[in-house]
Design an enzyme around this catalytic site. Sequence first.
Site, PDB file in Angstrom:
ATOM      1  N   PHE A  29       0.862  -1.170   0.000  1.00  0.00           N
ATOM      2  CA  PHE A  29       0.000   0.000   0.000  1.00  0.00           C
ATOM      3  C   PHE A  29       0.898   1.219   0.000  1.00  0.00           C
ATOM      4  CE2 PHE A  29      -0.275  -2.162   4.129  1.00  0.00           C
ATOM      5  CZ  PHE A  29       0.371  -1.270   4.974  1.00  0.00           C
ATOM      6  N   SER A  30       0.383   2.321  -0.521  1.00  0.00           N
ATOM      7  CA  SER A  30       1.218   3.474  -0.842  1.00  0.00           C
ATOM      8  C   SER A  30       1.564   4.370   0.333  1.00  0.00           C
ATOM      9  CB  SER A  30       0.542   4.320  -1.924  1.00  0.00           C
ATOM     10  OG  SER A  30       0.372   3.546  -3.079  1.00  0.00           O
ATOM     11  N   THR A  31       0.678   4.480   1.279  1.00  0.00           N
ATOM     12  CA  THR A  31       0.930   5.425   2.368  1.00  0.00           C
ATOM     13  C   THR A  31       0.889   4.712   3.716  1.00  0.00           C
ATOM     14  OG1 THR A  31      -1.394   5.998   2.662  1.00  0.00           O
ATOM     15  CG2 THR A  31      -0.160   7.299   1.056  1.00  0.00           C
ATOM     16  N   GLN A  43      -2.450   4.005   5.411  1.00  0.00           N
ATOM     17  CA  GLN A  43      -3.274   2.859   5.023  1.00  0.00           C
ATOM     18  C   GLN A  43      -3.044   1.661   5.947  1.00  0.00           C
ATOM     19  OE1 GLN A  43      -1.971   3.085   0.844  1.00  0.00           O
ATOM     20  NE2 GLN A  43      -4.131   2.967   0.313  1.00  0.00           N
TER      21      GLN A  43
END
Length: 137
Positions: free
Chosen positions: A13-15, A18
């Site tokens: 996941f990117s951040t 999350q």
Amino acid sequence: MSRPPKAYSYIRFSTPKQAQGDSYHRQLQKATDYCAKHNLQLVEKTIDDFGTSAFRGANMTEGALGRFFDAVKSGKIEQGSYLLVESVDRLSRQAVEAALSQFLAIISAGIVIVTLHDIAVYRSSHVETQNLLLSIQ
């Protein structure tokens, strides 16, 4: 009696924010369920790219996905093993050409990719164009 193929769950996941939600557990549960249903040995340690963007391919050049691919190329991970991903966009969010090239490199190295949201299975010499197009949308 032969042992079942190994399966590796790739979770990205990117951040970091999350991580506070359900993303990790949702992705891992899908992998666990798939392995139970298809007689695969899920490797306990997940391949994690938490907070790593796939937009410019950092997960492949600097992250855990790249280390996984290096292990495949060096023979540390057996051909015929499975890479379980929630969807193709977990592997890459780059332009279609770059994402497709990366995807094909993984399966050409002998890894079976399964996208868990649509249960599509991709292996070398057995890529169905229609399934691939639906997965990359």
